[in-house]
Design an enzyme around this catalytic site. Structure first.
Site, PDB file in Angstrom:
ATOM      1  CE  LYS A 173      15.878  26.011  16.900  1.00 33.66           C
ATOM      2  NZ  LYS A 173      16.365  24.188  15.995  1.00 33.66           N
ATOM      3  CD  GLU A 248       3.272  21.333  25.545  1.00 37.07           C
ATOM      4  OE1 GLU A 248       4.079  20.925  26.044  1.00 37.07           O
ATOM      5  OE2 GLU A 248       2.458  21.183  24.602  1.00 37.07           O
ATOM      6  CB  CYS A 282       3.772  17.025  24.925  1.00 40.20           C
ATOM      7  SG  CYS A 282       2.157  18.076  23.774  1.00 40.20           S
TER       8      CYS A 282
HETATM    9  O1  TXE Z   1      14.040  18.705  22.651  1.00 41.26           O
HETATM   10  P1  TXE Z   1      14.800  20.542  22.529  1.00 41.26           P
HETATM   11  P2  TXE Z   1      15.094  17.515  22.454  1.00 41.26           P
HETATM   12  C1  TXE Z   1      11.165  16.515  25.457  1.00 41.26           C
HETATM   13  C2  TXE Z   1      10.833  14.814  24.988  1.00 41.26           C
HETATM   14  C3  TXE Z   1      12.764  14.250  24.191  1.00 41.26           C
HETATM   15  C4  TXE Z   1      13.054  15.835  25.533  1.00 41.26           C
HETATM   16  C5  TXE Z   1      14.439  16.027  24.431  1.00 41.26           C
HETATM   17  O2  TXE Z   1      10.931  14.576  26.253  1.00 41.26           O
HETATM   18  O3  TXE Z   1      12.948  13.215  25.345  1.00 41.26           O
HETATM   19  O4  TXE Z   1      12.629  16.524  24.829  1.00 41.26           O
HETATM   20  O5  TXE Z   1      14.192  16.011  23.072  1.00 41.26           O
HETATM   21  C6  TXE Z   1      15.686  23.645  20.499  1.00 41.26           C
HETATM   22  N1  TXE Z   1      17.455  26.829  22.854  1.00 41.26           N
HETATM   23  N2  TXE Z   1      10.025  17.344  23.554  1.00 41.26           N
HETATM   24  O6  TXE Z   1      16.268  16.918  22.946  1.00 41.26           O
HETATM   25  O7  TXE Z   1      16.011  19.740  22.791  1.00 41.26           O
HETATM   26  C7  TXE Z   1      15.824  23.175  19.578  1.00 41.26           C
HETATM   27  O8  TXE Z   1      16.644  23.110  18.102  1.00 41.26           O
HETATM   28  C8  TXE Z   1      16.560  27.059  21.957  1.00 41.26           C
HETATM   29  C9  TXE Z   1       8.844  16.899  24.714  1.00 41.26           C
HETATM   30  O9  TXE Z   1      14.815  17.176  20.711  1.00 41.26           O
HETATM   31  O10 TXE Z   1      13.947  21.142  24.196  1.00 41.26           O
HETATM   32  C10 TXE Z   1      14.053  22.382  18.966  1.00 41.26           C
HETATM   33  O11 TXE Z   1      13.871  23.210  18.070  1.00 41.26           O
HETATM   34  N3  TXE Z   1      16.176  26.405  21.509  1.00 41.26           N
HETATM   35  C11 TXE Z   1       8.443  17.971  23.859  1.00 41.26           C
HETATM   36  C12 TXE Z   1      12.912  22.543  20.905  1.00 41.26           C
HETATM   37  O12 TXE Z   1      14.380  23.702  21.351  1.00 41.26           O
HETATM   38  C13 TXE Z   1      16.789  25.232  22.065  1.00 41.26           C
HETATM   39  C14 TXE Z   1       8.369  17.928  22.487  1.00 41.26           C
HETATM   40  C15 TXE Z   1      13.503  21.068  21.328  1.00 41.26           C
HETATM   41  O13 TXE Z   1      14.318  20.870  21.305  1.00 41.26           O
HETATM   42  C16 TXE Z   1      17.980  24.854  23.238  1.00 41.26           C
HETATM   43  C17 TXE Z   1      10.208  18.008  22.006  1.00 41.26           C
HETATM   44  C18 TXE Z   1      18.429  25.996  23.129  1.00 41.26           C
HETATM   45  N4  TXE Z   1      19.119  25.830  23.912  1.00 41.26           N
HETATM   46  C19 TXE Z   1      10.435  17.376  23.019  1.00 41.26           C
HETATM   47  N5  TXE Z   1      18.339  23.646  22.522  1.00 41.26           N
HETATM   48  C20 TXE Z   1       6.871  18.562  24.108  1.00 41.26           C
HETATM   49  N6  TXE Z   1       6.837  19.595  25.074  1.00 41.26           N
HETATM   50  O14 TXE Z   1       5.758  18.206  23.633  1.00 41.26           O
HETATM   51  C21 TXE Z   1      17.037  22.894  21.778  1.00 41.26           C
HETATM   52  N7  TXE Z   1      15.881  23.820  21.046  1.00 41.26           N
END
Ligand code: TXE
Length: 489
Positions: A173, A248, A282
């Site tokens: 996904k 991660e 990240c």
């Molecule tokens: O990330 P989410 P978001 C951090 C960064 C950013 C914050 C929020 O600080 O501002 O996270 O970003 C899926 N069950 N990073 O809200 O929610 C979602 O559809 C299963 C760091 O966009 O973590 C997407 O595919 N899946 C980071 C993925 O998770 C779920 C990179 C990431 O979304 C879900 C991105 C759930 N309950 C953001 N909720 C890094 N480590 O590099 C969401 N998703």
């Protein structure tokens, strides 16, 4: 219109749901997507389950699996320009960076094609005559692979290539914000004749499709890259049924600069560390820690150069920084800018949206430099994930290490010094999954990637990245069985 891919077929969502992905450059729609609901999630996991339990993939030879991964690498290179263009449009990153992402993705598939057979297990000395003892590596089962929006193609490759090399079946996904390159990648697997059900694609939101996927009892392993709050939620969900998780979750990465390094080189690299892909990385070097004697000239030059960064469309060859991914992400960064100011940070560059009317509909923000920062400030402690760098100062090596470790995260760190002994001492003392000495950002497919502390659990890339997707079984074979004589009766 882009569809789900379930059991080897492109399909609409069962309830006909759709959503749109938009261009972060100007907020215009890019494409319509099938939006998966519970029934689609169930169909995708069921397809992966059947393919694992009954299909040919798990029983295929390592050579066959490696050949398929190698073919994917070839197809990625064939479609390099098109994929890079898609990635640039969907994420806002520059075309050059998107090209590098496609090349890095290709390298990951080639790497796992190359080592797939090298981690099949080992022979153990049982210390008893007539006994043969060995460890064999087997696939875990159905893997749910969830990727974020900053490196859509690359991040899914870190999970998908080793999962498939090990013989698992998968449901992937991508982020709802950036699904297009992943859809294209699935098309390449179809072209390469991957057996049906081995790779299933769900498109949809995290809170619905993502949550239903991680909660599905048919899933054996969840690998997730994203935010800390979502990671904690996924780990709690995975506890039901004791499913494996690999996480991660980003970082707040110190970039430590000692006096005595080449001034231009270190300022230049500090900019790349902080502002590559508008800081939505990240491992971004978002927390500069600079030695007293160098501090003032360093921050002055950093701010002057940050002010000259050209912000614009990722497709414009002149652009150095694209937009942020969404209005929400920009609003989040703007909240941190306001918070930094209220906590007493000194704004030396940026802090606002660009003035150009061409960019007013996109999610742009000028590269921002905060000096005079203290370790207790929220902007220094929390991951901002945008074009914002904070600068703290230190005087001694011990202080630099202490500050560098003063974080609940631990993904990556940089050290800039001309003293090799100091470089090794500091790198050894920093509690982070990767430490770059006199460089920032390079990663290697053959080197483990992951975090200490809240940055996550497990490692991607390298041999450990493959082992995440393997069960280890001990087979103990007594070739000369005899009574054990524990009991006399
Ligand atoms: O990330 P989410 P978001 C951090 C960064 C950013 C914050 C929020 O600080 O501002 O996270 O970003 C899926 N069950 N990073 O809200 O929610 C979602 O559809 C299963 C760091 O966009 O973590 C997407 O595919 N899946 C980071 C993925 O998770 C779920 C990179 C990431 O979304 C879900 C991105 C759930 N309950 C953001 N909720 C890094 N480590 O590099 C969401 N998703």
């Amino acid at each position: 219109m882009r569809y789900l891919y379930i059991a080897g077929k492109w399909t609409e969502a069962a309830d006909g749901g759709t959503s749109q992905t938009i261009n972060p450059y100007d907020a215009t729609p890019l494409d319509t997507l099938a939006e998966a609901g519970d029934r689609d999630v169930d169909a995708a996991v069921t397809a992966a389950r059947e393919a694992f339990d009954e299909g040919p993939w798990r029983r295929s030879t390592v050579t066959e699996r490696a050949a398929l991964l190698g073919r994917i690498a070839d197809l990625l290179q064939r479609d390099r320009e098109q994929l890079a263009h898609t990635e640039s449009l969907d994420t806002g990153k520059t075309l050059n960076e998107a090209r590098a992402d496609v090349d890095d993705t290709t390298a990951v598939f080639r790497y796992y094609a190359g080592i797939a057979g090298a981690h099949a297990g080992r022979v153990v000395d049982p210390g008893r005559p007539g006994v043969v003892s060995r460890i064999v590596h087997e696939p875990v089962g159905v893997c749910a692979l969830i990727a974020p929006w900053n490196y859509p193609l690359l991040q899914i490759s870190w999970k998908l290539a080793p999962a498939l090399a090990a013989g698992n079946t998968t449901v992937i996904k991508p982020s709802e914000l950036t699904p297009l390159s992943t859809v294209a990648l699935v098309g390449l697997f179809e072209e390469a004749d991957l057996p049906p059900g081995v790779l299933n694609l769900l498109l949809g939101r995290g809170g619905t499709a993502g949550q239903a996927l991680v909660a599905h009892p048919g899933v054996d392993l969840i690998s997730f890259t994203g935010g800390l709050a979502t990671g904690e939620k996924i780990m709690a969900t995975a506890a039901h049924g004791v499913r494996r998780v690999a996480l991660e979750l980003g970082g707040k990465n110190p970039n430590v600069v000692f006096d005595g390094t080449d001034f231009d080189t270190v300022v230049d690299n500090a900019l790349t560390a902080a502002f590559l892909h508008s800081g939505q990385v990240c491992s971004a070097g978002a927390r500069l820690i600079v030695q007293d004697s160098l501090h003032d000239s360093f921050v002055a030059e950093l701010a002057a150069r940050a002010d000259r960064i050209r912000v614009g469309s990722g497709l414009d060859p002149e652009t150095e920084c694209g937009p942020l991914i969404s209005a929400e992400q920009r609003a989040k960064v703007e909240r941190y800018i306001a918070l930094g100011l209220s906590e007493g940070a000194e704004l030396l560059a940026g802090g606002k949206r660009p003035a150009s009317p061409d960019l007013e509909h996109g999610f742009f923000l000028r590269p921002t430099v905060f000096a005079g920062c203290r370790r207790d400030m929220t902007v220094v402690r929390e991951e901002v994930f945008g074009p914002l760098v904070t600068v703290e100062r230190f005087s001694t090596e011990e202080e630099a290490v202490w500050l560098g470790n003063d974080t609940s995260y631990g993904l990556a760190a940089g050290v800039w010094t001309s003293d090799a002994g100091q470089a090794e001492r500091v790198a050894g003392a920093l509690r982070h999954g990767t430490v770059w000495i006199n460089d920032y950002h390079p990663y290697l497919p053959q080197a483990e990637w992951g975090g200490f502390g809240k940055s996550g659990i497990g490692r991607e890339l390298g041999p450990s990245g493959l082992e995440e997707y393997q069960e280890k079984k001990h087979i103990y074979h007594n070739t000369s069985p005899a009574p054990a004589h524990w009991f006399s009766g």
